[in-house]
Write a protein that holds these residues in place. Sequence first.
Motif, PDB file in Angstrom:
ATOM      1  N   ASN A 170       0.836  -1.210   0.000  1.00 37.68           N
ATOM      2  CA  ASN A 170       0.000   0.000   0.000  1.00 37.68           C
ATOM      3  C   ASN A 170       0.869   1.257   0.000  1.00 37.68           C
ATOM      4  O   ASN A 170       1.971   1.259   0.542  1.00 37.68           O
ATOM      5  CB  ASN A 170      -0.904   0.029   1.231  1.00 37.68           C
ATOM      6  CG  ASN A 170      -2.037  -0.989   1.137  1.00 37.68           C
ATOM      7  OD1 ASN A 170      -2.025  -1.870   0.292  1.00 37.68           O
ATOM      8  ND2 ASN A 170      -3.016  -0.853   2.018  1.00 37.68           N
ATOM      9  N   LYS A 189       0.850   5.008   1.359  1.00 35.88           N
ATOM     10  CA  LYS A 189       0.161   5.836   2.349  1.00 35.88           C
ATOM     11  C   LYS A 189       0.777   7.240   2.368  1.00 35.88           C
ATOM     12  O   LYS A 189       1.965   7.403   2.127  1.00 35.88           O
ATOM     13  CB  LYS A 189       0.268   5.218   3.745  1.00 35.88           C
ATOM     14  CG  LYS A 189      -0.284   3.801   3.830  1.00 35.88           C
ATOM     15  CD  LYS A 189      -0.070   3.229   5.236  1.00 35.88           C
ATOM     16  CE  LYS A 189      -0.574   1.795   5.316  1.00 35.88           C
ATOM     17  NZ  LYS A 189      -0.402   1.228   6.675  1.00 35.88           N
ATOM     18  N   PHE A 200      -4.367   8.965   4.122  1.00 32.65           N
ATOM     19  CA  PHE A 200      -4.869   8.275   2.941  1.00 32.65           C
ATOM     20  C   PHE A 200      -4.077   6.985   2.766  1.00 32.65           C
ATOM     21  O   PHE A 200      -2.874   6.940   3.034  1.00 32.65           O
ATOM     22  CB  PHE A 200      -4.716   9.148   1.686  1.00 32.65           C
ATOM     23  CG  PHE A 200      -5.741  10.241   1.574  1.00 32.65           C
ATOM     24  CD1 PHE A 200      -6.928  10.047   0.880  1.00 32.65           C
ATOM     25  CD2 PHE A 200      -5.528  11.472   2.185  1.00 32.65           C
ATOM     26  CE1 PHE A 200      -7.875  11.059   0.789  1.00 32.65           C
ATOM     27  CE2 PHE A 200      -6.463  12.488   2.104  1.00 32.65           C
ATOM     28  CZ  PHE A 200      -7.646  12.287   1.402  1.00 32.65           C
ATOM     29  N   ASP A 201      -4.761   5.958   2.301  1.00 27.16           N
ATOM     30  CA  ASP A 201      -4.142   4.639   2.162  1.00 27.16           C
ATOM     31  C   ASP A 201      -4.652   4.014   0.866  1.00 27.16           C
ATOM     32  O   ASP A 201      -5.852   3.748   0.722  1.00 27.16           O
ATOM     33  CB  ASP A 201      -4.514   3.772   3.371  1.00 27.16           C
ATOM     34  CG  ASP A 201      -3.737   2.459   3.412  1.00 27.16           C
ATOM     35  OD1 ASP A 201      -3.097   2.120   2.391  1.00 27.16           O
ATOM     36  OD2 ASP A 201      -3.782   1.780   4.446  1.00 27.16           O
ATOM     37  N   TYR A 202      -3.738   3.779  -0.099  1.00 28.00           N
ATOM     38  CA  TYR A 202      -4.116   3.227  -1.402  1.00 28.00           C
ATOM     39  C   TYR A 202      -3.497   1.843  -1.590  1.00 28.00           C
ATOM     40  O   TYR A 202      -2.305   1.643  -1.320  1.00 28.00           O
ATOM     41  CB  TYR A 202      -3.656   4.149  -2.537  1.00 28.00           C
ATOM     42  CG  TYR A 202      -4.454   5.431  -2.636  1.00 28.00           C
ATOM     43  CD1 TYR A 202      -5.518   5.542  -3.524  1.00 28.00           C
ATOM     44  CD2 TYR A 202      -4.148   6.526  -1.832  1.00 28.00           C
ATOM     45  CE1 TYR A 202      -6.258   6.730  -3.619  1.00 28.00           C
ATOM     46  CE2 TYR A 202      -4.880   7.698  -1.908  1.00 28.00           C
ATOM     47  CZ  TYR A 202      -5.937   7.799  -2.808  1.00 28.00           C
ATOM     48  OH  TYR A 202      -6.658   8.961  -2.887  1.00 28.00           O
ATOM     49  N   THR A 203      -4.296   0.907  -2.040  1.00 28.44           N
ATOM     50  CA  THR A 203      -3.819  -0.457  -2.269  1.00 28.44           C
ATOM     51  C   THR A 203      -3.103  -0.550  -3.615  1.00 28.44           C
ATOM     52  O   THR A 203      -3.282   0.327  -4.480  1.00 28.44           O
ATOM     53  CB  THR A 203      -4.994  -1.453  -2.279  1.00 28.44           C
ATOM     54  OG1 THR A 203      -5.814  -1.198  -3.439  1.00 28.44           O
ATOM     55  CG2 THR A 203      -5.839  -1.312  -1.007  1.00 28.44           C
ATOM     56  N   ASP A 233      -5.464  -0.137  -6.397  1.00 26.55           N
ATOM     57  CA  ASP A 233      -5.883   1.253  -6.654  1.00 26.55           C
ATOM     58  C   ASP A 233      -4.916   1.941  -7.607  1.00 26.55           C
ATOM     59  O   ASP A 233      -5.316   2.750  -8.445  1.00 26.55           O
ATOM     60  CB  ASP A 233      -5.915   2.050  -5.339  1.00 26.55           C
ATOM     61  CG  ASP A 233      -7.005   1.600  -4.395  1.00 26.55           C
ATOM     62  OD1 ASP A 233      -8.063   1.171  -4.874  1.00 26.55           O
ATOM     63  OD2 ASP A 233      -6.791   1.681  -3.159  1.00 26.55           O
ATOM     64  N   ILE A 234      -3.633   1.635  -7.455  1.00 24.04           N
ATOM     65  CA  ILE A 234      -2.590   2.323  -8.220  1.00 24.04           C
ATOM     66  C   ILE A 234      -2.388   1.671  -9.579  1.00 24.04           C
ATOM     67  O   ILE A 234      -2.201   2.348 -10.592  1.00 24.04           O
ATOM     68  CB  ILE A 234      -1.277   2.352  -7.403  1.00 24.04           C
ATOM     69  CG1 ILE A 234      -1.521   3.173  -6.122  1.00 24.04           C
ATOM     70  CG2 ILE A 234      -0.130   2.932  -8.206  1.00 24.04           C
ATOM     71  CD1 ILE A 234      -0.443   3.064  -5.095  1.00 24.04           C
ATOM     72  N   SER A 290      -6.128  11.427  -5.888  1.00 22.82           N
ATOM     73  CA  SER A 290      -5.842  10.040  -6.295  1.00 22.82           C
ATOM     74  C   SER A 290      -4.589   9.942  -7.160  1.00 22.82           C
ATOM     75  O   SER A 290      -4.071   8.842  -7.377  1.00 22.82           O
ATOM     76  CB  SER A 290      -7.040   9.454  -7.048  1.00 22.82           C
ATOM     77  OG  SER A 290      -7.309  10.192  -8.225  1.00 22.82           O
ATOM     78  N   PRO A 343      -0.693   9.111  -4.771  1.00 19.28           N
ATOM     79  CA  PRO A 343       0.021   7.850  -4.500  1.00 19.28           C
ATOM     80  C   PRO A 343       0.860   7.370  -5.685  1.00 19.28           C
ATOM     81  O   PRO A 343       1.933   6.783  -5.484  1.00 19.28           O
ATOM     82  CB  PRO A 343      -1.102   6.866  -4.172  1.00 19.28           C
ATOM     83  CG  PRO A 343      -2.336   7.457  -4.726  1.00 19.28           C
ATOM     84  CD  PRO A 343      -2.151   8.950  -4.622  1.00 19.28           C
TER      85      PRO A 343
END
Length: 425
Positions: free
Chosen positions: A146, A148, A157-160, A163-164, A202, A205
Amino acid sequence: MLRFAPSPISDMSINNLRVAIFNYILSKQLNEQLLIRIEDIDKENNIEGKDKEILEILSLFSIDYSHVVYQSENLKYHQKLAMQLMSKKKAFSCFCGDDKLNELKDEAKKNGKPFKYDGFCETLSDETVLNVNAPFTVRMKKPEQNIKFVDGLKGDFDYTPLDIDSFIILKHDKTPTYDYACAVDDMLYDISTVIRDEKYTSNTPKQIYVRDTLNYSKNIDYIHLPTILDGQDDKNFVKWFIDEGFLPSAIANYLVLLGNKTPNEIFSLEEAIEWFDIKKLSKNSVTFDMDKLKFINKKHILTMDEMRLSKILGFADMDIGKLGKIFLEDSSTIKEIKLKIDLVFIPKSTCEGFEEEFVELKLCMQDAPFFDNFNQLENFITEKTGLKGENLLKPLTYILTGSNNNVNLSDIYPLIKNYLGEIVK
């Protein structure tokens, strides 16, 4: 260093101006330089001269900066670092054409899922890649962990990795994509803080991931500003507000006030630097209030030096500046005031309902000596014509102001007496 990074593909919006103002204020508070980076890599959509217009607007709002750079000038660095990522197997050549990608997008849409790259080209061997004679893009490998970050206004904010995804960093023509170019340029110019609109949250990240993969260790602070709502069509652009007669100082005042708690309602940008705290801004989207801007604009005009106001109105006479402030009673912009000033000087041929009185008045005033105050002029006209009451004041008001509105001619006359010959000709 902070940066304001406009794109020359459209007029500057009110949202973008707000971003520029907040970058300027923070650069002063942090005692850091402000860089203007023109993001011109979208060559097909760039509008000629728009970069110069952006810089002129910044100057109009007294937003100073250390220097200007163009993103396209960094192409060699974008490509060089992309090759570095490819050599480390952190990025790969992707030969998937538009048909294949559209097929994946249609399938995702049919299944009610967001589009994600299927990773097909990531598994190609070096030998296969060398033997493929087709255009290709360069994609980052999907992260394994992730990503962050902490937003200075909105928190964590925390993106998996999903997501990326495996996003493109170089297009078919080997020019960089937005996220990749931003990430590299922020490294090149040692950017410490990024303030921008929340619609780019968005993207953050991806940009962090690029820099992390390139072993760039400096932390960049991010602040994503809530979007201003209700900026409809052409009214969303700074140029429209300037053309409509809103003062830059008033627009800046309103944009700092919007969604914020300030010690005073009316202030200058220089005053805001002393107390502004970006972390106290509302975290929610804010609604643009035209009536509020008009109120603030009126206050700024009222405090303006009369000679400066006169010059803005096209004169160099303090009396015209004072007249402008009188007309401000039922106006709120420079444009509205100028229309009233113009009415004073336009030729008048008749006054509806008082046609005979109009002719008689005009002839009398053309032969009248110079009078210092309105009472003297009024007494002279009454003596020469016998006109009184409405038969005098209605056509006289129209001759002197070009308007049928009730106004205090005793206040207006001393400010236009030196132009009387021009007004009644």
